[in-house]
Design an enzyme around this catalytic site. Structure first.
Site, PDB file in Angstrom:
ATOM      1  N   GLU A   1      48.389  91.873   9.062  1.00  0.00           N
ATOM      2  CA  GLU A   1      48.084  90.794   9.832  1.00  0.00           C
ATOM      3  C   GLU A   1      48.567  90.920  11.353  1.00  0.00           C
ATOM      4  O   GLU A   1      49.519  91.805  11.387  1.00  0.00           O
ATOM      5  CB  GLU A   1      48.905  89.468   9.101  1.00  0.00           C
ATOM      6  N   ASP A   2      47.965  90.077  12.233  1.00  0.00           N
ATOM      7  CA  ASP A   2      48.356  90.511  13.530  1.00  0.00           C
ATOM      8  C   ASP A   2      49.417  89.581  14.101  1.00  0.00           C
ATOM      9  O   ASP A   2      50.529  90.090  14.546  1.00  0.00           O
ATOM     10  CB  ASP A   2      47.188  89.891  14.450  1.00  0.00           C
TER      11      ASP A   2
ATOM     12  N   ARG B   1      41.274  90.140  23.548  1.00  0.00           N
ATOM     13  CA  ARG B   1      41.605  91.206  22.442  1.00  0.00           C
ATOM     14  C   ARG B   1      41.582  92.847  22.959  1.00  0.00           C
ATOM     15  O   ARG B   1      42.248  93.225  22.287  1.00  0.00           O
ATOM     16  CB  ARG B   1      40.299  91.072  21.504  1.00  0.00           C
TER      17      ARG B   1
ATOM     18  N   PHE C   1      52.337  81.578  23.455  1.00  0.00           N
ATOM     19  CA  PHE C   1      50.829  81.749  22.907  1.00  0.00           C
ATOM     20  C   PHE C   1      50.671  83.175  23.564  1.00  0.00           C
ATOM     21  O   PHE C   1      50.542  83.679  24.729  1.00  0.00           O
ATOM     22  CB  PHE C   1      49.948  81.017  23.625  1.00  0.00           C
TER      23      PHE C   1
ATOM     24  N   ASP D   1      52.489  82.777  11.998  1.00  0.00           N
ATOM     25  CA  ASP D   1      52.823  81.652  12.807  1.00  0.00           C
ATOM     26  C   ASP D   1      53.402  80.636  11.901  1.00  0.00           C
ATOM     27  O   ASP D   1      54.398  80.693  11.158  1.00  0.00           O
ATOM     28  CB  ASP D   1      51.593  81.428  13.494  1.00  0.00           C
TER      29      ASP D   1
END
Length: 186
Positions: free
Chosen positions: A108-109, A174, A161, A112
């Site tokens: 996963e990136d 991206r 963020f 959160d």
């Protein structure tokens, strides 16, 4: 994957402040690959599942460094939410390979709130994976609402963020070769 878009996010593209440059990312990915390789020695086949779209850069760079027999698949989810509560996680693109009896590495990136990953991990276990380990590039523990076991973590970050290196804001940023903090309009 389940990073919440801030209400003060900019409406026009801005240059993010570099949090982790390309060199720092490379060094950490090298270390993660060595750890994953050592932990999976003797594994006949490691099924790597990347979470689309944000983890693509991380998945490809990590896999090039693994010294293991691997097969690769991807999953994509979406979460429908109202303004206050996490919503139902839906599978937009399911994996094509079977997980029954497999050693799985989910990549996963960013972790959160944890809601999306809890759903994906539960699904893989329900489908009969022998073992499921989670590798994330970024962990934002201050936002966690649901605990998920993170086996391999690139970096723990504060509640900013972030974009770049696969992470986006409205499908922008991206392509950046680094992870950056998106400034507010403010």
């Amino acid at each position: 994957m389940d990073e919440t878009i801030p209400t003060d996010a900019p409406s026009t593209p801005m240059r993010p402040e570099v949090l982790f440059d390309a060199e720092t990312l490379d060094r950490r990915i090298d270390a993660l690959a060595a750890e994953i390789t050592a932990d999976h020695r003797g594994c006949e086949r490691l099924l790597v599942i990347g979470v689309l779209k944000g983890a693509v850069f991380f998945v490809t760079d990590l896999l090039k460094r693994l010294d293991l027999p691997v097969v690769l698949d991807f999953i994509q989810t979406s979460s429908y939410r109202d303004s206050t509560e996490p919503g139902e996680v839906r599978i937009r693109k399911d994996i094509d390979l079977t997980v029954r009896g497999a050693d799985v590495l989910l990549i996963e990136d960013i972790v959160d709130t944890g809601h999306t990953l809890k759903t994906i991990l539960g699904l893989l276990q329900f489908r009969g994976a022998r073992q499921v380990r989670l590798c994330t590039l970024l962990d934002k523990p201050s936002r966690r609402q649901v605990e998920v076991p993170i086996d391999y973590c690139g970096f723990e970050i504060p509640d900013h963020f972030v974009v770049g290196y696969g992470l986006d804001y409205a499908e922008r940023y991206r392509h950046l070769p680094y992870v950056g903090i998106l400034p507010s309009d403010g």
